[in-house]
Scaffold this motif. Sequence first.
Motif, short mmCIF file in Angstrom:
data_model
loop_
_atom_site.label_atom_id
_atom_site.label_comp_id
_atom_site.label_asym_id
_atom_site.label_seq_id
_atom_site.Cartn_x
_atom_site.Cartn_y
_atom_site.Cartn_z
N LYS A 34 0.51 -0.92 -0.14
CA LYS A 34 0.26 0.31 0.17
C LYS A 34 0.66 1.07 -0.21
CE LYS A 34 -4.40 1.58 1.07
NZ LYS A 34 -5.80 1.43 1.82
N VAL A 35 1.00 2.10 -1.28
CA VAL A 35 1.76 2.99 -1.08
C VAL A 35 1.18 5.00 -1.07
CG1 VAL A 35 3.04 5.16 -2.47
CG2 VAL A 35 3.38 2.05 -2.61
N GLY A 36 0.51 5.16 0.24
CA GLY A 36 -0.46 6.29 0.20
C GLY A 36 -1.58 5.30 0.10
N ARG A 37 -2.73 6.05 -0.53
CA ARG A 37 -3.51 5.57 -0.34
C ARG A 37 -3.87 3.94 -1.79
NH1 ARG A 37 -8.49 9.92 -0.77
NH2 ARG A 37 -9.81 8.36 -2.31
N GLU A 38 -2.67 3.88 -2.98
CA GLU A 38 -2.69 2.87 -3.60
C GLU A 38 -2.32 2.08 -3.13
OE1 GLU A 38 -4.68 3.93 -6.68
OE2 GLU A 38 -5.14 5.28 -5.75
#
Length: 55
Positions: A34-38
């Motif tokens: 999970k990178v930030g919200r993505e």
Amino acid sequence: MNRLLTVKEVAALLQTSRVQVRRMIQSGELAALKVGREYRIPLEALQEFIRAALA
């Protein structure tokens, strides 16, 4: 360095929907970061998923 794919790219490669890819991530079938919200899916994780499905 391992290439990271977006949910949209994985959905296109698997010929399925982005919702289905997210479900596979949530269920643990497909490893993702999970990178930030993505979510980002390592190419190796996608290849392993495909190998397991074909076995």
